[in-house]
Scaffold this motif. Sequence first.
Motif, PDB file in Angstrom:
ATOM      1  N   GLY A 117     -14.498 -38.501  -0.695  1.00 41.71           N
ATOM      2  CA  GLY A 117     -13.038 -38.096  -0.700  1.00 41.71           C
ATOM      3  C   GLY A 117     -12.394 -38.533   0.807  1.00 41.71           C
ATOM      4  N   LEU A 118     -13.161 -38.047   1.794  1.00 40.42           N
ATOM      5  CA  LEU A 118     -12.520 -38.356   3.143  1.00 40.42           C
ATOM      6  C   LEU A 118     -12.516 -39.919   3.220  1.00 40.42           C
ATOM      7  N   GLY A 119     -13.471 -40.476   2.917  1.00 38.50           N
ATOM      8  CA  GLY A 119     -13.712 -41.716   3.104  1.00 38.50           C
ATOM      9  C   GLY A 119     -12.494 -42.726   2.268  1.00 38.50           C
ATOM     10  N   THR A 120     -12.138 -42.292   1.138  1.00 41.10           N
ATOM     11  CA  THR A 120     -11.266 -42.701   0.336  1.00 41.10           C
ATOM     12  C   THR A 120      -9.848 -42.469   1.028  1.00 41.10           C
ATOM     13  N   ILE A 121      -9.347 -41.373   1.500  1.00 35.64           N
ATOM     14  CA  ILE A 121      -8.255 -40.894   2.254  1.00 35.64           C
ATOM     15  C   ILE A 121      -8.200 -42.091   3.444  1.00 35.64           C
TER      16      ILE A 121
ATOM     17  N   ARG B 179     -25.397 -56.374  -9.831  1.00 37.20           N
ATOM     18  CA  ARG B 179     -25.686 -57.757  -9.228  1.00 37.20           C
ATOM     19  C   ARG B 179     -25.821 -57.621  -7.724  1.00 37.20           C
ATOM     20  N   LEU B 180     -24.690 -57.017  -7.126  1.00 37.26           N
ATOM     21  CA  LEU B 180     -24.339 -56.987  -5.780  1.00 37.26           C
ATOM     22  C   LEU B 180     -25.563 -56.034  -5.148  1.00 37.26           C
ATOM     23  N   GLY B 181     -26.049 -55.095  -5.778  1.00 35.56           N
ATOM     24  CA  GLY B 181     -27.110 -54.170  -5.260  1.00 35.56           C
ATOM     25  C   GLY B 181     -26.323 -53.055  -4.403  1.00 35.56           C
ATOM     26  N   VAL B 182     -25.071 -52.819  -4.945  1.00 34.72           N
ATOM     27  CA  VAL B 182     -24.543 -51.388  -4.169  1.00 34.72           C
ATOM     28  C   VAL B 182     -24.242 -50.311  -5.152  1.00 34.72           C
ATOM     29  N   ILE B 183     -24.815 -50.293  -6.206  1.00 41.41           N
ATOM     30  CA  ILE B 183     -24.795 -49.090  -7.092  1.00 41.41           C
ATOM     31  C   ILE B 183     -25.406 -47.875  -6.331  1.00 41.41           C
ATOM     32  N   ASN B 184     -24.930 -47.015  -6.734  1.00 46.55           N
ATOM     33  CA  ASN B 184     -25.309 -45.657  -5.929  1.00 46.55           C
ATOM     34  C   ASN B 184     -25.447 -45.438  -4.422  1.00 46.55           C
ATOM     35  N   THR B 185     -24.161 -45.958  -3.994  1.00 44.01           N
ATOM     36  CA  THR B 185     -23.900 -46.027  -2.550  1.00 44.01           C
ATOM     37  C   THR B 185     -22.416 -45.470  -2.334  1.00 44.01           C
ATOM     38  N   TYR B 186     -22.184 -44.986  -1.063  1.00 40.86           N
ATOM     39  CA  TYR B 186     -20.976 -44.422  -0.711  1.00 40.86           C
ATOM     40  C   TYR B 186     -19.998 -45.648  -0.556  1.00 40.86           C
TER      41      TYR B 186
ATOM     42  N   LEU C  94     -19.344 -48.114  -2.179  1.00 42.43           N
ATOM     43  CA  LEU C  94     -18.967 -48.569  -3.623  1.00 42.43           C
ATOM     44  C   LEU C  94     -18.002 -47.537  -4.208  1.00 42.43           C
ATOM     45  N   LEU C  95     -18.164 -46.400  -4.038  1.00 40.31           N
ATOM     46  CA  LEU C  95     -17.284 -45.269  -4.659  1.00 40.31           C
ATOM     47  C   LEU C  95     -16.112 -45.358  -3.975  1.00 40.31           C
ATOM     48  N   ILE C  96     -16.130 -45.417  -2.467  1.00 32.10           N
ATOM     49  CA  ILE C  96     -15.025 -45.483  -1.696  1.00 32.10           C
ATOM     50  C   ILE C  96     -13.930 -46.375  -2.303  1.00 32.10           C
ATOM     51  N   VAL C  97     -14.612 -47.739  -2.140  1.00 28.51           N
ATOM     52  CA  VAL C  97     -13.854 -48.943  -2.392  1.00 28.51           C
ATOM     53  C   VAL C  97     -13.258 -48.718  -3.716  1.00 28.51           C
ATOM     54  N   VAL C  98     -13.765 -48.361  -4.909  1.00 18.51           N
ATOM     55  CA  VAL C  98     -13.215 -48.221  -6.151  1.00 18.51           C
ATOM     56  C   VAL C  98     -12.014 -47.121  -6.124  1.00 18.51           C
ATOM     57  N   TYR C  99     -12.404 -45.910  -5.576  1.00 18.71           N
ATOM     58  CA  TYR C  99     -11.344 -45.092  -5.635  1.00 18.71           C
ATOM     59  C   TYR C  99     -10.310 -45.466  -4.817  1.00 18.71           C
ATOM     60  N   GLY C 100     -10.600 -46.300  -3.712  1.00 15.44           N
ATOM     61  CA  GLY C 100      -9.459 -46.640  -2.603  1.00 15.44           C
ATOM     62  C   GLY C 100      -8.507 -47.419  -3.494  1.00 15.44           C
ATOM     63  N   ALA C 101      -9.215 -48.271  -4.109  1.00 24.15           N
ATOM     64  CA  ALA C 101      -8.376 -49.563  -4.896  1.00 24.15           C
ATOM     65  C   ALA C 101      -7.533 -48.820  -6.001  1.00 24.15           C
ATOM     66  N   TRP C 102      -8.093 -47.598  -6.675  1.00 25.11           N
ATOM     67  CA  TRP C 102      -7.354 -46.995  -7.682  1.00 25.11           C
ATOM     68  C   TRP C 102      -6.111 -46.222  -6.934  1.00 25.11           C
ATOM     69  N   ALA C 103      -6.330 -45.832  -5.615  1.00 26.98           N
ATOM     70  CA  ALA C 103      -5.247 -45.016  -5.002  1.00 26.98           C
ATOM     71  C   ALA C 103      -4.092 -46.007  -4.517  1.00 26.98           C
ATOM     72  N   VAL C 104      -4.586 -46.919  -3.944  1.00 30.19           N
ATOM     73  CA  VAL C 104      -3.638 -47.480  -3.023  1.00 30.19           C
ATOM     74  C   VAL C 104      -2.214 -47.976  -3.329  1.00 30.19           C
ATOM     75  N   PRO C 105      -2.203 -48.272  -4.658  1.00 33.88           N
ATOM     76  CA  PRO C 105      -0.721 -48.693  -5.212  1.00 33.88           C
ATOM     77  C   PRO C 105       0.090 -47.488  -5.024  1.00 33.88           C
ATOM     78  N   GLN C 106      -0.432 -46.228  -5.519  1.00 38.10           N
ATOM     79  CA  GLN C 106       0.395 -45.103  -5.698  1.00 38.10           C
ATOM     80  C   GLN C 106       0.716 -44.723  -4.161  1.00 38.10           C
ATOM     81  N   VAL C 107      -0.288 -44.789  -3.312  1.00 36.49           N
ATOM     82  CA  VAL C 107      -0.024 -44.294  -2.016  1.00 36.49           C
ATOM     83  C   VAL C 107       0.983 -45.221  -1.086  1.00 36.49           C
ATOM     84  N   ILE C 108       1.068 -46.585  -1.622  1.00 43.24           N
ATOM     85  CA  ILE C 108       2.098 -47.544  -0.985  1.00 43.24           C
ATOM     86  C   ILE C 108       3.543 -46.968  -1.383  1.00 43.24           C
ATOM     87  N   TRP C 109       3.758 -46.354  -2.793  1.00 51.01           N
ATOM     88  CA  TRP C 109       4.901 -46.175  -3.137  1.00 51.01           C
ATOM     89  C   TRP C 109       5.307 -44.866  -2.267  1.00 51.01           C
ATOM     90  N   PHE C 110       4.283 -43.768  -2.365  1.00 56.08           N
ATOM     91  CA  PHE C 110       4.518 -42.451  -1.728  1.00 56.08           C
ATOM     92  C   PHE C 110       5.077 -43.011  -0.174  1.00 56.08           C
TER      93      PHE C 110
END
Length: 291
Positions: A91-95, A145-152, A154-170
């Motif tokens: 969560g903090l990494g995604t913020i 395939r990239l060998g990044v499964i089960n890593t912080y 990966l999760l931070i990048v995915v959640y960040g990409a999910w949140a960035v468009p809405q955060v830009i608008w806000f």
Amino acid sequence: MIGFRRIGKQPRGDGKVRQLRQDLLIYGLVALGALVILPPIAWAVLTSFKLDQNIIVYPPQWIPVPATIEHYAALFKTTAPRLLLNTIIVGLGTILTAVVLAFPAAYGASRFSFRGREPLMLALLAVSMIPGIAILVPLYVAAVRLGVINTYPLLIVVYGAWAVPQVIWFMRGFIENIPGELEEAALIDGCSRPQMLWYITIPLVRPGIAAIAIFVFLLVWNDYLVGISLTTTEEMRLVQVGLVALTQTGFGATWGLFMAYAVVAFAPVLILFLGLQRWFISGLTSGGLKG
């Protein structure tokens, strides 16, 4: 004689009476909301202190007699603390990721006029509406395939990409609320643009960043789909995955442990909100204004 009252003047008490009515209406709505929201929370907290045999009795008992902390003790013998830590880190990494990536884009969309700006902003908004489940399978295959499964990361990048468009608008709304004259004055006084951003714009947009931080943290904290799809080991699961797992045991749901988990999982969100409450309320009230 027929009496006439002077137009444009009202009795002195009318303003106070109107204000009193508005206050009563507001407090009444708050009390009504509290009556709807607080009982389930109170029930969860009280249930977490009940013995297993007293949780399912009829008629239900509100007050746990006798009270016990065995569910909390059992909780900390499971992987729940690790799952809470995982979610806090992600969560903090995604913020941090969302704010760092969204701020330059939001500032450019707010302060610079260029061809295609509004269609680009609408495209970002449309991208944020794509259901996450539609791209989870390609994401999982790419992560394996990239060998990044089960890593912080990966999760931070995915959640960040999910949140960035809405955060830009806000954030664009928050930046537009800052008078451009302040930035122009700083530039005239000799500040470079990075200095102007650091000393003028970012401090003024801090309430908006606090509101965005809570929004992004809740986005990560409440998500189940990404957490279960992009992690395959118990040590990398997130809090909602562990919460659901307690209702799917082979021996049935352990409601006392489940409620204790829910209470503990709620605590970090409450602490974050209380810590940023002042800036959060200010951000909510300023983000929708311009001037």
